[in-house]
Enzyme design. Structure first.
Site, mmCIF file in Angstrom:
data_model
loop_
_atom_site.group_PDB
_atom_site.id
_atom_site.type_symbol
_atom_site.label_atom_id
_atom_site.label_comp_id
_atom_site.label_asym_id
_atom_site.label_seq_id
_atom_site.Cartn_x
_atom_site.Cartn_y
_atom_site.Cartn_z
ATOM 1 N N TRP A 150 0.798 -1.225 0.000
ATOM 2 C CA TRP A 150 0.000 0.000 0.000
ATOM 3 C C TRP A 150 0.829 1.272 0.000
ATOM 4 O O TRP A 150 0.277 2.367 -0.118
ATOM 5 C CB TRP A 150 -0.907 0.033 1.240
ATOM 6 C CG TRP A 150 -0.208 -0.399 2.511
ATOM 7 C CD1 TRP A 150 -0.255 -1.654 3.064
ATOM 8 C CD2 TRP A 150 0.648 0.380 3.363
ATOM 9 N NE1 TRP A 150 0.522 -1.721 4.197
ATOM 10 C CE2 TRP A 150 1.092 -0.474 4.409
ATOM 11 C CE3 TRP A 150 1.084 1.703 3.356
ATOM 12 C CZ2 TRP A 150 1.939 -0.037 5.435
ATOM 13 C CZ3 TRP A 150 1.935 2.130 4.367
ATOM 14 C CH2 TRP A 150 2.343 1.261 5.387
ATOM 15 N N LYS A 174 -3.204 -7.902 -7.764
ATOM 16 C CA LYS A 174 -3.917 -7.785 -6.485
ATOM 17 C C LYS A 174 -3.336 -6.627 -5.687
ATOM 18 O O LYS A 174 -2.274 -6.719 -5.091
ATOM 19 C CB LYS A 174 -3.824 -9.066 -5.658
ATOM 20 C CG LYS A 174 -5.010 -9.139 -4.741
ATOM 21 C CD LYS A 174 -4.863 -9.512 -3.306
ATOM 22 C CE LYS A 174 -3.923 -9.010 -2.334
ATOM 23 N NZ LYS A 174 -4.355 -7.811 -1.609
ATOM 24 N N PRO A 175 -4.055 -5.490 -5.664
ATOM 25 C CA PRO A 175 -3.590 -4.353 -4.859
ATOM 26 C C PRO A 175 -3.735 -4.656 -3.363
ATOM 27 O O PRO A 175 -4.368 -5.641 -2.973
ATOM 28 C CB PRO A 175 -4.545 -3.225 -5.258
ATOM 29 C CG PRO A 175 -5.203 -3.682 -6.525
ATOM 30 C CD PRO A 175 -5.254 -5.171 -6.434
ATOM 31 N N GLU A 177 -5.195 -4.289 0.345
ATOM 32 C CA GLU A 177 -6.526 -3.997 0.904
ATOM 33 C C GLU A 177 -6.557 -2.629 1.603
ATOM 34 O O GLU A 177 -7.618 -2.093 1.889
ATOM 35 C CB GLU A 177 -6.950 -5.092 1.890
ATOM 36 C CG GLU A 177 -6.095 -5.248 3.138
ATOM 37 C CD GLU A 177 -4.900 -6.186 2.929
ATOM 38 O OE1 GLU A 177 -4.378 -6.250 1.796
ATOM 39 O OE2 GLU A 177 -4.485 -6.835 3.916
ATOM 40 N N SER A 227 5.989 -7.483 2.617
ATOM 41 C CA SER A 227 6.783 -7.800 3.809
ATOM 42 C C SER A 227 7.525 -9.127 3.643
ATOM 43 O O SER A 227 7.134 -9.977 2.839
ATOM 44 C CB SER A 227 5.860 -7.889 5.020
ATOM 45 O OG SER A 227 4.947 -8.955 4.818
ATOM 46 N N GLU A 379 12.910 -3.843 10.570
ATOM 47 C CA GLU A 379 12.240 -2.813 9.757
ATOM 48 C C GLU A 379 11.026 -2.289 10.538
ATOM 49 O O GLU A 379 10.144 -3.057 10.917
ATOM 50 C CB GLU A 379 11.771 -3.417 8.429
ATOM 51 C CG GLU A 379 11.098 -2.382 7.545
ATOM 52 C CD GLU A 379 10.559 -2.974 6.235
ATOM 53 O OE1 GLU A 379 9.834 -3.979 6.281
ATOM 54 O OE2 GLU A 379 10.861 -2.397 5.175
ATOM 55 N N TRP A 445 15.909 -1.713 -9.563
ATOM 56 C CA TRP A 445 15.377 -1.653 -8.204
ATOM 57 C C TRP A 445 15.260 -3.059 -7.646
ATOM 58 O O TRP A 445 14.705 -3.942 -8.290
ATOM 59 C CB TRP A 445 13.995 -0.986 -8.186
ATOM 60 C CG TRP A 445 13.552 -0.757 -6.777
ATOM 61 C CD1 TRP A 445 12.661 -1.513 -6.051
ATOM 62 C CD2 TRP A 445 14.012 0.272 -5.906
ATOM 63 N NE1 TRP A 445 12.551 -1.013 -4.783
ATOM 64 C CE2 TRP A 445 13.369 0.088 -4.671
ATOM 65 C CE3 TRP A 445 14.923 1.326 -6.048
ATOM 66 C CZ2 TRP A 445 13.593 0.923 -3.573
ATOM 67 C CZ3 TRP A 445 15.143 2.155 -4.969
ATOM 68 C CH2 TRP A 445 14.478 1.956 -3.751
ATOM 69 N N LYS A 449 20.417 -10.126 -0.132
ATOM 70 C CA LYS A 449 20.121 -10.783 1.154
ATOM 71 C C LYS A 449 18.611 -10.871 1.375
ATOM 72 O O LYS A 449 17.867 -11.223 0.461
ATOM 73 C CB LYS A 449 20.854 -10.046 2.289
ATOM 74 C CG LYS A 449 22.369 -10.004 2.048
ATOM 75 C CD LYS A 449 23.127 -9.582 3.294
ATOM 76 C CE LYS A 449 23.275 -8.089 3.385
ATOM 77 N NZ LYS A 449 24.175 -7.661 4.476
HETATM 78 P P1 NAD Z 1 2.280 -7.228 3.253
HETATM 79 O O1 NAD Z 1 3.286 -8.287 2.986
HETATM 80 O O2 NAD Z 1 1.488 -7.290 4.491
HETATM 81 O O3 NAD Z 1 1.217 -7.189 2.039
HETATM 82 C C1 NAD Z 1 1.618 -7.100 0.701
HETATM 83 C C2 NAD Z 1 0.529 -7.690 -0.171
HETATM 84 O O4 NAD Z 1 0.418 -9.094 0.088
HETATM 85 C C3 NAD Z 1 -0.864 -7.104 0.073
HETATM 86 O O5 NAD Z 1 -1.526 -6.971 -1.169
HETATM 87 C C4 NAD Z 1 -1.521 -8.175 0.929
HETATM 88 O O6 NAD Z 1 -2.936 -8.212 0.837
HETATM 89 C C5 NAD Z 1 -0.932 -9.436 0.324
HETATM 90 N N1 NAD Z 1 -0.967 -10.613 1.199
HETATM 91 C C6 NAD Z 1 -1.122 -10.654 2.558
HETATM 92 N N2 NAD Z 1 -1.075 -11.944 2.991
HETATM 93 C C7 NAD Z 1 -0.882 -12.713 1.881
HETATM 94 C C8 NAD Z 1 -0.724 -14.111 1.676
HETATM 95 N N3 NAD Z 1 -0.767 -14.972 2.691
HETATM 96 N N4 NAD Z 1 -0.505 -14.552 0.417
HETATM 97 C C9 NAD Z 1 -0.432 -13.694 -0.633
HETATM 98 N N5 NAD Z 1 -0.601 -12.363 -0.503
HETATM 99 C C10 NAD Z 1 -0.807 -11.870 0.743
HETATM 100 O O7 NAD Z 1 3.072 -5.848 3.118
HETATM 101 P P2 NAD Z 1 2.510 -4.372 3.335
HETATM 102 O O8 NAD Z 1 2.285 -4.131 4.779
HETATM 103 O O9 NAD Z 1 1.378 -4.133 2.385
HETATM 104 O O10 NAD Z 1 3.748 -3.503 2.807
HETATM 105 C C11 NAD Z 1 4.841 -3.184 3.593
HETATM 106 C C12 NAD Z 1 6.031 -4.052 3.268
HETATM 107 O O11 NAD Z 1 6.316 -3.980 1.873
HETATM 108 C C13 NAD Z 1 7.306 -3.584 3.957
HETATM 109 O O12 NAD Z 1 8.001 -4.680 4.485
HETATM 110 C C14 NAD Z 1 8.111 -2.937 2.839
HETATM 111 O O13 NAD Z 1 9.493 -2.914 3.051
HETATM 112 C C15 NAD Z 1 7.715 -3.790 1.674
HETATM 113 N N6 NAD Z 1 7.948 -3.065 0.416
HETATM 114 C C16 NAD Z 1 9.014 -3.425 -0.354
HETATM 115 C C17 NAD Z 1 9.298 -2.729 -1.532
HETATM 116 C C18 NAD Z 1 10.488 -3.087 -2.384
HETATM 117 O O14 NAD Z 1 10.544 -2.631 -3.515
HETATM 118 N N7 NAD Z 1 11.443 -3.866 -1.903
HETATM 119 C C19 NAD Z 1 8.471 -1.669 -1.925
HETATM 120 C C20 NAD Z 1 7.389 -1.332 -1.117
HETATM 121 C C21 NAD Z 1 7.135 -2.048 0.058
#
Ligand code: NAD
Length: 476
Positions: A150, A174-175, A177, A227, A379, A445, A449
């Site tokens: 998000w 899938k964006p 939620e 994450s 983080e 990008w 690790k």
């Molecule tokens: P999240 O992992 O909670 O959710 C990401 C997506 O995964 C959401 O669309 C969510 O609905 C979906 N999701 C949740 N459970 C799932 C499952 N069991 N199976 C498949 N999909 C599932 O992450 P977040 O809180 O939305 O975003 C923050 C995290 O994203 C941080 O850790 C951040 O560092 C990371 N991030 C990384 C980058 C990058 O380019 N490396 C960029 C932006 C964010």
């Protein structure tokens, strides 16, 4: 904005069991809701993408490039609406919402150009052995699932969608939620451009919907940003089916400040690296390594800069930093403030939630944080900066690299030879020298690790959606 799902070229209402609340984080209140897609609807979306693949992958590269240019143009036409929605749903200050939109536009434009160059990449391969000829074909990977978080909804989706469509893949997006309305624009644009049904599908939902997509056996690849905990689940699904996965995960990145820096300039870079998007950046430079010779001058100025940052509701106030985007994130960051108190960390600025409606926290600085503190190693995803001092270049490199993550780093020094040397020694995917968070679509990008697998942007972002085929012919 419609509040549903885009499957096989039609907008449909969600048939899942989860109701998704769309919130204004500056007020801590919902302003819209929608029903999640059901598992059956995810299946319909994958089936639609599969059905659309044979025709889409055989379109000419220039036809796909024209669609991508159309996406860029149409994003521009929706400029005000998309900026307003990001401000309202993400809590982004206006100038940040504008940067995100421009980034998405640039991404579609860039991959339109790369799509046009695709025919020239299919070329003969010179062979040392006589009697054979060989040629390369770059083919689309196939049907890809794209799961995104998000924090930069327009941008993260553009970084996946544009190269995937350029390569000739069909997609199910899938964006998150937390921000399910923003990427609806991509479906509306697909409609407006007459993109063939099924080439782009969008299903909204929570973990259940994401898991239904990442476990679906109709995908050829999954590209995930989010994450580490969910990333490892997505990787397990991919491994169960032996299919490729791109993972863009978390970070705990260092900003290294040498004592030949201009203090005021360094403070600006440090503040931007931890407070843009309220610190909710995978690339936030949340570990400050400051050289002994400058630390005593820099830390008090940094403290003042953080305390003076204008924090507030981007829709009604002139602000430099908005709220955290979700209540869950706000509670998580507040949990780290509690941990810092328990660990007895020295708090120079912030360290608390703001006493007002909405999910605000103050920009925070902890000094001389021990290396084993949870705040130094984990983080946080908020405007929380931890600082340590170093004496030598070698010590700075060792401390910066002492992390399970390896996404980005910033190096600040007037000695450019040293800055380049340090950049080369850092175990990360992207280093900024005397600049902060500047991402250009031509560069890559992604991290090393625990920060993930694969690269987005640049030609590497396109390769992620291509499969290499060679055709070898006996000339005899
Ligand atoms: P999240 O992992 O909670 O959710 C990401 C997506 O995964 C959401 O669309 C969510 O609905 C979906 N999701 C949740 N459970 C799932 C499952 N069991 N199976 C498949 N999909 C599932 O992450 P977040 O809180 O939305 O975003 C923050 C995290 O994203 C941080 O850790 C951040 O560092 C990371 N991030 C990384 C980058 C990058 O380019 N490396 C960029 C932006 C964010």
């Amino acid at each position: 904005m419609t509040t549903s799902h885009y499957i096989a070229g039609r907008w449909v209402e969600g048939q899942g069991s989860d109701c998704i609340s769309v919130n204004d984080p500056a007020l801590g209140q919902p302003f819209a809701e929608l029903m999640a897609a059901s598992v059956a609807q995810v299946d319909q979306a994958v089936t639609a993408a599969r059905g659309a693949l044979p025709a889409w992958k055989n379109t000419s590269a220039s036809e796909r490039a024209a669609y991508l240019r159309g996406f860029a143009e149409q994003l521009g036409q929706r400029r005000e609406a998309l900026i307003a929605l990001q401000m309202r749903n993400n809590g982004k200050p206006r100038h940040e919402a504008e940067i995100d939109l421009d980034d998405a536009i640039a991404t579609f434009g860039y991959y339109a150009e790369l799509a046009e160059q695709l025919p020239s990449k299919n070329r003969d391969v010179p062979l040392a052995a006589p009697g054979f000829s060989a040629r390369t074909r770059l083919e689309p990977v196939g049907v890809v699932g794209l799961i995104v978080p998000w924090n930069f909804p327009l941008v993260t989706s553009a970084w996946k969608l544009a190269p995937a469509l350029a390569a000739g893949c069909t997609v199910v997006l899938k964006p998150s939620e937390v921000t399910p309305l923003i990427e609806q624009a991509y479906g509306q644009i697909a409609d407006a451009l007459g993109l063939p049904p099924g080439v782009l599908n969008i299903v909204n939902g929570k973990a259940e919907t994401g898991a239904a997509l990442s476990n679906h056996n109709g995908l050829d690849k999954l590209s995930f940003t989010g994450s580490n905990s969910v990333g490892s689940q997505v990787m397990r699904s991919a491994s169960a089916q032996c299919r490729p996965v791109t993972l863009e995960l978390g970070g705990k990145s260092a900003i290294v400040v040498f004592d030949d820096c201009d203090v005021g300039q360094a403070v600006e870079w440090i503040v931007a690296g931890i407070t843009w998007n309220a610190g909710q950046m995978c690339s936030a430079t949340s570990r400050l390594l400051v050289q002994d010779g400058i630390a005593d001058a820099l830390l008090p100025r940094l403290q003042v800069a953080l305390e003076q940052l204008r924090v507030g509701n981007p829709l009604t106030e002139e602000v430099e930093m908005g709220p955290l985007t979700s209540q869950a994130q706000w509670l998580k960051v507040a949990g780290y403030f509690a941990t810092a108190r328990e660990e007895g960390l020295q708090c120079l600025a912030g360290g608390k939630a703001l006493d007002r409606d909405g999910w605000f926290v103050s920009p925070t600085l902890y000094a001389d944080v021990p290396k084993d503190s949870r705040l130094w190693t984990e983080e946080i995803f908020g405007p929380v900066l931890c600082a340590r001092r170093f004496a030598t270049e070698g010590q700075a490199i060792a401390e910066a690299n002492d992390s399970r993550f390896g996404l980005v780093a910033t190096v600040c020094s007037a000695d450019l030879e040293r800055a380049e040397r340090v950049a080369d020694a850092l175990e990360v995917g992207h280093v900024w020298i005397n600049s902060v968070q500047a991402v250009f679509v031509e560069t890559s990008w992604g991290g090393t690790k625990g920060s993930g697998i694969g690269r987005e942007l640049g030609p590497w972002g396109l390769s992620a959606y291509q499969s290499v085929k060679h055709v070898t012919r006996c000339l005899g």
